[in-house]
Scaffold this motif. Structure first.
Motif, PDB file in Angstrom:
ATOM      1  N   GLN A  27       8.641  -5.866   1.335  1.00 59.24           N
ATOM      2  CA  GLN A  27       7.299  -6.432   1.459  1.00 59.24           C
ATOM      3  C   GLN A  27       6.259  -5.330   1.647  1.00 59.24           C
ATOM      4  N   THR A  28       6.522  -4.392   2.546  1.00 61.49           N
ATOM      5  CA  THR A  28       5.539  -3.326   2.806  1.00 61.49           C
ATOM      6  C   THR A  28       5.461  -2.337   1.649  1.00 61.49           C
ATOM      7  N   SER A  31       2.851  -3.708  -0.726  1.00 59.66           N
ATOM      8  CA  SER A  31       1.503  -3.990  -0.232  1.00 59.66           C
ATOM      9  C   SER A  31       0.453  -3.021  -0.762  1.00 59.66           C
ATOM     10  N   THR A  32       0.720  -1.715  -0.653  1.00 61.72           N
ATOM     11  CA  THR A  32      -0.257  -0.726  -1.094  1.00 61.72           C
ATOM     12  C   THR A  32      -0.368  -0.691  -2.613  1.00 61.72           C
ATOM     13  N   MET A  34       0.077  -3.205  -4.724  1.00 62.99           N
ATOM     14  CA  MET A  34      -0.288  -4.466  -5.359  1.00 62.99           C
ATOM     15  C   MET A  34      -1.613  -4.405  -6.122  1.00 62.99           C
ATOM     16  N   ILE A  51       0.422 -13.236  -2.905  1.00 62.05           N
ATOM     17  CA  ILE A  51       0.730 -13.280  -1.480  1.00 62.05           C
ATOM     18  C   ILE A  51       0.954 -14.720  -1.029  1.00 62.05           C
ATOM     19  N   SER A 147       6.786  -0.497   7.939  1.00 60.59           N
ATOM     20  CA  SER A 147       5.366  -0.348   7.632  1.00 60.59           C
ATOM     21  C   SER A 147       4.939   1.108   7.578  1.00 60.59           C
ATOM     22  N   PRO A 151       4.376   1.525   2.783  1.00 63.68           N
ATOM     23  CA  PRO A 151       3.145   1.714   2.010  1.00 63.68           C
ATOM     24  C   PRO A 151       3.041   3.079   1.350  1.00 63.68           C
ATOM     25  N   ILE A 284      -4.950  -7.867   4.469  1.00 60.43           N
ATOM     26  CA  ILE A 284      -4.510  -7.859   3.082  1.00 60.43           C
ATOM     27  C   ILE A 284      -5.548  -7.201   2.183  1.00 60.43           C
ATOM     28  N   THR A 305      -2.695   3.603   6.445  1.00 59.92           N
ATOM     29  CA  THR A 305      -2.101   2.528   7.239  1.00 59.92           C
ATOM     30  C   THR A 305      -0.953   3.006   8.126  1.00 59.92           C
TER      31      THR A 305
END
Length: 535
Positions: A27-28, A31-32, A34, A51, A147, A151, A284, A305
């Motif tokens: 998931q993490t 995130s960056t 996406m 999401i 996390s 990212p 987000i 992050t």
């Protein structure tokens, strides 16, 4: 499982952590990256859906698995969750367009919901509430560690490799986690007296789906007052009423309404809902500031992050140990949440990368101190036989909050962006392509879309191909886009802050009861009268 030896418990925890880390890192990792993926596949208007679908399916899986795991044990569901997640991740890598990506992310969400619900409940099976504080901190640290590296690694991968590898690189870890759960996790016999609440599961699903669809589509695909949105909300209300009636008559309800007569469970769940709505809805969009406004690549965006994750890892571990040592927990929520609020206020007014880093440090500190408390409070307030469904209810409210928060913040974001662009044009600070010859205006069309800011390589490539006489116009267009995006993000972060403030106010009313030293509890503990005691 509390009777198992300490060595066996540690082995099981290692397997649980491996499964959780597999889901969390995937998931993490994404995130960056996406924003870049969306820029490549197209369809920025569906950005929140990538999401939202994940949260929707994980929410449904979480609450349905909660009661079932109380009946059949946690092992089969953790295994099923890992399998679903592996399949979803594998298919995501083959996505040809945004619709396929959304579909496969939905499959991933099913797996994630099952893993998270079963894993947190299994910790409750293994350890008494007093000792559980330490392990809750460890599990939060797992999320924090993912996390930290996710990212940054995701940004590096999307900058240097094909984006499909984001979904494939950790698939071997999923296989390892699967084998570990099979080998280490004890099997629990089905409780013969328990029946499955099929009707309750059906109507709960029929309540959640139109509710989340309504929030996701309102203000973007359809107007808030449109027949489609009102129809979805009306359907959700109707099915919710039917669900409540079914639960009142069910022998073994999927979500017992008696849980919510416990003020600790109710307040903890509402706080979790509001906190996640504000936090997820705002965070987000942090990559939009870093990559879109500041022009930082996804690789370096991960470094921004990272301080939040490091602060969360350290503080959640420390807080968990302090809770175990003192037996007190409310004070940490009361301390942590104002720090979270301060971090979000910094996000709202940040105008540089260094301010973004400062916001991440402050927010991560508050998150590490306050976030683990509410699940612990909920588990401590219910009977061991209700552990699975209580944990599922906590996850349900958090997921609902996150999903609705993302959808509502997406609407706020789009609305604010359109308004800011319109104001820029009317004030004369923007760009007027009508005054440019049609051929040049056609070439400039891509630069009128804020989505362009999220794909820096493509932006630079187009800039390099433009003639010198057009360059000043282009730079003006880009600056106008960045200014409009920055102002829109300020609105989003302030809206998120307001929700977390409300959650903090409710936290003051959270009743604290002693953390039990075993999984056997006395009934009077949950029936005590509410108070404002803050430990």
């Amino acid at each position: 499982m509390e009777h198992l030896s300490h060595k066996r418990k540690l082995s099981i925890m290692f397997a649980i952590i491996a499964a959780m880390f597999f889901a969390a890192i995937n998931q993490t990792l994404v995130s960056t990256a996406m924003p870049r993926i969306i820029a490549i596949l197209g369809g920025m208007e569906y950005y929140t859906w990538v999401i939202t679908i994940y949260m929707l399916t994980s929410t449904l899986a979480t609450v349905l698995v909660g009661k079932l795991s109380d009946i059949y044990g946690r092992k089969p569901f953790i295994l099923a969750g890992i399998v679903f997640f592996i399949i979803g991740a594998f298919l995501c890598g083959f996505s040809k367009d945004i619709i396929q990506l959304i579909t496969y992310r939905g499959i991933q969400g099913v797996g994630a919901g099952i893993i998270m619900s079963s894993a947190f409940t299994a910790v409750g099976d293994l350890f008494a509430p007093r000792e559980r504080g330490k392990w809750t901190g460890v599990m939060m640290a797992v999320f924090g560690f993912s996390s930290v590296i996710g990212p940054t690694l995701g940004g590096w991968l999307v900058d240097n490799l094909d984006w499909h590898w984001l979904f494939w690189i950790f698939l071997p870890l999923g296989i390892v986690a699967l084998v570990m759960i099979v080998a280490l996790f004890p099997k629990v016999e089905r409780k013969a007296s328990e029946s499955i609440d099929y009707a309750g599961s059906l109507f709960l699903s029929l309540t959640i789906i139109p509710l989340l669809l309504g929030f996701s589509w309102a203000g973007t695909k359809y107007a808030w007052g449109s027949a489609q949105i009102l129809g979805l909300f009306g359907s959700a209300l109707l099915f919710a009423i039917i669900f409540i009636i079914v639960q009142m008559k069910a022998k073994s309800p999927v979500l017992p309404l008696s849980l919510f007569r416990n003020d600790i469970v109710t307040i903890s769940n509402v706080v979790g809902f509001l906190m996640n709505a504000g936090m997820m809805g705002a965070l987000i969009y942090l990559p939009f500031f870093v990559q879109g406004v500041e022009g930082i690549s996804p690789t370096y965006s991960g470094y921004v992050t990272m301080p939040m994750s490091i602060a969360m890892v350290v503080l959640s571990a420390v807080t968990g140990r302090l809770v175990t040592k003192t037996g007190k927990y409310k004070r940490y929520a009361v301390i942590g949440m104002p720090i979270m609020i301060a971090g979000m206020l910094i996000m709202a007014y940040m105008d540089s990368i260094w301010m973004a880093v400062a916001a991440m440090v402050v927010f991560g500190t508050g998150l590490g101190i306050g976030m683990p408390i509410f699940s612990l409070a909920t588990q401590n307030a219910v009977k061991p036989t209700e552990l699975g469904v209580a944990t599922a209810s906590s996850q349900l409210f958090r997921n609902l909050g996150g999903t609705i928060g993302i959808a509502v913040m997406g609407t706020i974001m789009q609305s604010a962006l359109v308004g800011n662009m319109k104001n820029a044009m009317e004030s004369g600070s923007g760009f007027d392509v009508s005054k440019i010859d049609p051929e040049t205006a056609k070439k400039l069309a891509p630069f009128q879309n804020p989505e362009m800011l999220l794909d820096q390589p493509r932006l630079q490539q187009l800039l390099d191909t433009m003639p010198a006489n057009v360059q000043p116009i282009l730079h003006n267009m880009i600056e106008t886009l960045r200014s409009a995006l920055a102002s829109s993000l300020t609105t989003v972060f302030l809206a998120g802050t307001a929700l977390v403030v409300l959650a903090f106010v409710l936290t003051l009313f959270l009743r604290e009861i002693p953390l039990r030293t075993s999984n056997k509890m006395a009934e009077p503990e949950t029936e005590a009268s509410p108070s404002l005691e803050t430990a």
